[in-house]
Design a protein around this motif. Structure first.
Motif, PDB file in Angstrom:
ATOM      1  N   ALA A  58      34.582  51.934  39.772  1.00 53.21           N
ATOM      2  CA  ALA A  58      35.800  52.479  40.405  1.00 53.21           C
ATOM      3  C   ALA A  58      37.073  51.894  39.835  1.00 53.21           C
ATOM      4  CB  ALA A  58      35.736  52.223  41.908  1.00 53.21           C
ATOM      5  N   SER A  59      36.958  50.800  39.073  1.00 54.62           N
ATOM      6  CA  SER A  59      38.167  50.128  38.592  1.00 54.62           C
ATOM      7  C   SER A  59      38.301  50.231  37.082  1.00 54.62           C
ATOM      8  CB  SER A  59      38.138  48.662  39.014  1.00 54.62           C
ATOM      9  OG  SER A  59      36.902  48.087  38.630  1.00 54.62           O
ATOM     10  N   ALA A  60      37.860  51.337  36.503  1.00 56.37           N
ATOM     11  CA  ALA A  60      37.974  51.493  35.058  1.00 56.37           C
ATOM     12  C   ALA A  60      38.252  52.957  34.737  1.00 56.37           C
ATOM     13  CB  ALA A  60      36.685  51.056  34.370  1.00 56.37           C
ATOM     14  N   GLY A 149      40.094  44.009  50.331  1.00 54.99           N
ATOM     15  CA  GLY A 149      41.265  43.364  49.722  1.00 54.99           C
ATOM     16  C   GLY A 149      40.992  42.862  48.307  1.00 54.99           C
ATOM     17  N   HIS A 150      42.055  42.395  47.647  1.00 52.35           N
ATOM     18  CA  HIS A 150      41.931  41.895  46.275  1.00 52.35           C
ATOM     19  C   HIS A 150      42.185  40.394  46.239  1.00 52.35           C
ATOM     20  CE1 HIS A 150      43.013  41.351  41.947  1.00 52.35           C
ATOM     21  NE2 HIS A 150      41.944  42.118  41.844  1.00 52.35           N
ATOM     22  N   LEU A 151      41.520  39.715  45.299  1.00 48.87           N
ATOM     23  CA  LEU A 151      41.657  38.262  45.171  1.00 48.87           C
ATOM     24  C   LEU A 151      43.112  37.826  45.107  1.00 48.87           C
ATOM     25  CD1 LEU A 151      38.942  37.619  42.415  1.00 48.87           C
ATOM     26  CD2 LEU A 151      38.732  37.220  44.866  1.00 48.87           C
ATOM     27  N   ALA A 198      44.347  48.052  48.090  1.00 46.49           N
ATOM     28  CA  ALA A 198      42.978  47.575  48.217  1.00 46.49           C
ATOM     29  C   ALA A 198      42.186  47.791  46.937  1.00 46.49           C
ATOM     30  CB  ALA A 198      42.304  48.327  49.355  1.00 46.49           C
ATOM     31  N   SER A 199      41.072  47.059  46.878  1.00 48.75           N
ATOM     32  CA  SER A 199      40.126  47.241  45.770  1.00 48.75           C
ATOM     33  C   SER A 199      38.947  48.097  46.182  1.00 48.75           C
ATOM     34  CB  SER A 199      39.577  45.884  45.311  1.00 48.75           C
ATOM     35  OG  SER A 199      40.455  45.292  44.416  1.00 48.75           O
ATOM     36  N   SER A 200      38.690  48.160  47.472  1.00 48.40           N
ATOM     37  CA  SER A 200      37.566  49.004  47.906  1.00 48.40           C
ATOM     38  C   SER A 200      37.883  49.589  49.280  1.00 48.40           C
ATOM     39  CB  SER A 200      36.248  48.227  47.913  1.00 48.40           C
ATOM     40  OG  SER A 200      36.339  47.110  48.740  1.00 48.40           O
ATOM     41  N   SER A 226      46.928  49.469  42.289  1.00 48.63           N
ATOM     42  CA  SER A 226      46.122  49.416  41.057  1.00 48.63           C
ATOM     43  C   SER A 226      44.999  50.447  41.041  1.00 48.63           C
ATOM     44  CB  SER A 226      45.510  48.026  40.895  1.00 48.63           C
ATOM     45  OG  SER A 226      46.525  47.096  40.623  1.00 48.63           O
ATOM     46  N   HIS A 227      44.334  50.603  42.184  1.00 50.17           N
ATOM     47  CA  HIS A 227      43.175  51.503  42.194  1.00 50.17           C
ATOM     48  C   HIS A 227      43.547  52.973  42.220  1.00 50.17           C
ATOM     49  CE1 HIS A 227      39.135  49.786  42.258  1.00 50.17           C
ATOM     50  NE2 HIS A 227      39.788  48.665  42.439  1.00 50.17           N
ATOM     51  N   ILE A 228      44.742  53.285  42.706  1.00 48.82           N
ATOM     52  CA  ILE A 228      45.061  54.693  42.959  1.00 48.82           C
ATOM     53  C   ILE A 228      46.309  55.158  42.213  1.00 48.82           C
ATOM     54  CG2 ILE A 228      43.929  54.858  45.227  1.00 48.82           C
ATOM     55  CD1 ILE A 228      46.734  54.270  46.468  1.00 48.82           C
ATOM     56  N   THR A 251      47.228  48.763  34.638  1.00 47.17           N
ATOM     57  CA  THR A 251      47.369  49.977  33.832  1.00 47.17           C
ATOM     58  C   THR A 251      46.045  50.510  33.286  1.00 47.17           C
ATOM     59  OG1 THR A 251      48.030  48.519  32.005  1.00 47.17           O
ATOM     60  CG2 THR A 251      49.782  49.684  33.156  1.00 47.17           C
ATOM     61  N   TYR A 252      44.967  49.748  33.445  1.00 51.34           N
ATOM     62  CA  TYR A 252      43.694  50.223  32.879  1.00 51.34           C
ATOM     63  C   TYR A 252      42.773  50.824  33.930  1.00 51.34           C
ATOM     64  CZ  TYR A 252      41.200  46.225  34.799  1.00 51.34           C
ATOM     65  OH  TYR A 252      40.635  45.328  35.656  1.00 51.34           O
ATOM     66  N   LYS A 253      43.046  50.556  35.212  1.00 49.79           N
ATOM     67  CA  LYS A 253      42.072  50.980  36.225  1.00 49.79           C
ATOM     68  C   LYS A 253      42.045  52.495  36.396  1.00 49.79           C
ATOM     69  CE  LYS A 253      41.394  47.056  39.334  1.00 49.79           C
ATOM     70  NZ  LYS A 253      42.209  45.945  38.827  1.00 49.79           N
ATOM     71  N   GLN A 254      43.247  53.110  36.469  1.00 48.64           N
ATOM     72  CA  GLN A 254      43.239  54.561  36.680  1.00 48.64           C
ATOM     73  C   GLN A 254      44.281  55.282  35.834  1.00 48.64           C
ATOM     74  OE1 GLN A 254      44.139  56.425  40.582  1.00 48.64           O
ATOM     75  NE2 GLN A 254      41.992  57.010  40.626  1.00 48.64           N
ATOM     76  N   LEU A 393      27.570  49.258  47.588  1.00 44.93           N
ATOM     77  CA  LEU A 393      27.583  49.734  46.205  1.00 44.93           C
ATOM     78  C   LEU A 393      28.853  50.579  46.066  1.00 44.93           C
ATOM     79  CD1 LEU A 393      26.011  50.098  43.490  1.00 44.93           C
ATOM     80  CD2 LEU A 393      25.144  52.242  44.470  1.00 44.93           C
ATOM     81  N   ARG A 394      29.750  50.137  45.176  1.00 47.99           N
ATOM     82  CA  ARG A 394      31.015  50.861  45.013  1.00 47.99           C
ATOM     83  C   ARG A 394      30.894  51.803  43.819  1.00 47.99           C
ATOM     84  NH1 ARG A 394      36.620  48.008  43.299  1.00 47.99           N
ATOM     85  NH2 ARG A 394      35.353  47.835  41.410  1.00 47.99           N
ATOM     86  N   LEU A 395      31.155  53.072  44.059  1.00 46.93           N
ATOM     87  CA  LEU A 395      31.105  54.076  42.992  1.00 46.93           C
ATOM     88  C   LEU A 395      32.498  54.683  42.846  1.00 46.93           C
ATOM     89  CD1 LEU A 395      27.887  55.978  44.166  1.00 46.93           C
ATOM     90  CD2 LEU A 395      28.019  54.162  42.445  1.00 46.93           C
TER      91      LEU A 395
HETATM   92  N1  DSN Z   1      39.648  44.138  41.493  1.00 49.14           N
HETATM   93  C1  DSN Z   1      38.577  44.341  40.560  1.00 49.14           C
HETATM   94  C2  DSN Z   1      37.926  45.655  40.856  1.00 49.14           C
HETATM   95  O1  DSN Z   1      38.429  46.406  41.670  1.00 49.14           O
HETATM   96  O2  DSN Z   1      36.889  45.926  40.255  1.00 49.14           O
HETATM   97  C3  DSN Z   1      39.049  44.311  39.158  1.00 49.14           C
HETATM   98  O3  DSN Z   1      40.254  43.647  39.035  1.00 49.14           O
END
Ligand code: DSN
Length: 458
Positions: A58-60, A149-151, A198-200, A226-228, A251-254, A393-395
């Motif tokens: 989900a993050s690429a 949440g994100h780190l 959020a990350s998930s 970042s994710h959206i 800039t690489y996630k989506q 499992l995150r898809l």
């Molecule tokens: N936050 C991680 C993820 O969503 O996979 C990557 O930075």
């Protein structure tokens, strides 16, 4: 700033463009292979791995080869500490133009009033904003890790986690953000900064509700998209740019860009913050000299390239595809009896809750990888397992959208995931080799039909 006719023509996915992009990658591979066979072999093998597998991470996203080309020329020969027009080194005249172009394209893509393109990644962007706006010991309110949440939003072992008083909010039993509960915590703890994003989290985020809470308690609001960010830039998710005080994204996630981060500002750019400095000016120096040194001009050039693509019809089609494909993934998996956190998705992501399946997220991730499907384990809300195992499992459907797959292919992918999970649950995480072989073959067939921008070499 809009792309020129020639850059727009270059994103058409016609045969000529695929051939050009393929020629670029072939030339790069030949050069590295001749100069450094050991490294060349590793890079070719990684390309082979990507082509032979299906990424549901989900993050690429999938960068256009012209993004790699923009990153990989001579720009990183420079040292250009400072900002455009205010460098500490000579010879930066063209670097200034490249950085200004990237900033202008970021403003245009997101409708922002100011944009900073130097952060090396999304976490750097967050650390710059959070650590520069707050003093050690100040309170920040952000989403708990198990709730998505994100780190970099303040996990105990992160930079903000060490130096700030981090208070967290979670999600309700339905997996959704509960604004009443977030308001209650905010009133009680009076944070100086609230972080949303959020990350998930597979549902729409109501940035306006967060801003109302922030205003009520006198806090600043940071939205990490970042994710959206691809969905935000194309109107598939409401934009926080004029709602939050500050917005950050990788800039690489989506966005189909290089690894890197952006800081974006909207209507609060002139708000006076620490020492009476306008927010926009404060945040420029929050990157350099506060957190980073010399920027990577190669990454900035690649961001400029990706941000130009973000405003094209091609990218709008990608974003539409991501949303449709994620929904198809969710429907098919839910129809197959899998429990999804929140019951479905509004964005690019589907979070499968494995707690009743008897296998961990890690076991599911490993089983899928043996079958050529790449995804990642994740915590689910109130997860009984530690992060290294996870019960989720995150898809994500980003790669499906970038490769041009539609809901029909997404449903096929979901059925393959279902087959593997079913077998893994039945066999304590193991997948019988005949099934793994069959799934790998089907994955290879799908990837052959959807090779991605740049044809068979991307
Ligand atoms: N936050 C991680 C993820 O969503 O996979 C990557 O930075």
């Amino acid at each position: 700033m809009t792309g020129t006719a020639s850059t727009r023509a270059a994103v058409r996915e016609d045969a000529a463009v695929r051939e050009d992009a393929g020629a670029y990658t072939r030339a790069a591979v030949e050069l590295i292979g001749a100069a450094d066979p050991v490294l060349g072999d590793l890079l070719v093998t990684e390309g082979d791995r990507q082509r032979a597998t299906l990424s549901l991470v989900a993050s690429a996203s999938v960068a256009h080869p012209s993004v790699f080309a923009a990153q990989g020329l001579w720009t990183d020969n420079l040292t250009t500490e400072g900002a455009p027009g205010a460098r500490y080194h000579a010879g930066a005249e063209i670097a200034d133009e490249i950085e200004r172009l990237a900033e202008a394209r970021a403003r245009h893509a997101f409708g922002a009033t100011a944009a900073y393109v130097q952060p090396h990644c999304g976490s750097s962007a967050n650390h710059s904003v959070v650590m520069s706006l707050l003093k050690p010991g100040d309170t920040v309110l952000s989403l708990r890790l198990d709730a998505g949440g994100h780190l970099s939003h303040g996990a105990p072992f992160s930079l903000p986690g060490r130096y700030l008083d981090v208070v967290t909010y979670g999600v309700g039993p339905d997996g959704l953000l509960d604004h009443d509960e977030i308001r209650r915590i905010a009133r009680e703890r009076r944070p100086r900064l609230i972080v949303t994003g959020a990350s998930s989290y597979p549902r729409r985020i109501d940035f306006t509700a967060f801003r109302a809470i922030a205003d009520e308690v006198g806090a600043l609001l940071l939205a990490d998209i970042s994710h959206i960010s691809g969905l935000v830039a194309t109107g598939h998710h409401p934009s926080p740019i004029d709602v939050a005080h500050v917005t950050t994204t990788s800039t690489y996630k989506q966005l189909g860009g290089p690894r890197g981060g952006l800081i974006l500002l909207g209507r609060d750019a002139d708000l006076e913050v620490r020492g009476g400095v306008p927010l926009a000016r404060h945040l420029r120096s929050a990157v350099f000299p506060f957190l980073q040194g010399t920027p990577s001009l190669g990454a900035i050039a690649a961001k400029a390239r990706a941000l130009d693509l973000v405003t094209t019809d091609w990218f709008r089609g990608v974003a539409r595809g991501i949303v449709d494909d994620a929904r198809a993934l969710a429907d098919e998996l839910a129809g197959g009896g899998h429990r999804l956190v929140t019951g479905g998705t509004d964005n690019h992501m589907v979070l499968v809750d494995l707690t009743t399946h008897g296998i961990s997220g890690l076991a599911a991730q490993d089983a899928l990888e043996r079958c050529g499907i790449i995804a990642n384990r994740n915590l689910v809300p109130r997860d009984p397992r530690p992060p290294r195992l996870g019960s989720g499992l995150r898809l994500g459907a980003n790669a499906l959208g970038f490769l041009g797959m539609g809901p029909g292919e997404a449903r096929t992918c979901a059925r393959l995931v279902d087959d593997v999970l079913g077998a893994a649950v039945a066999a304590g995480g193991q997948v019988p080799e005949p099934l793994a072989r069959r799934v790998r073959r089907e994955v290879a067939e799908i990837r052959e039909r959807f090779p991605g921008p740049g044809g068979d070499l991307t």
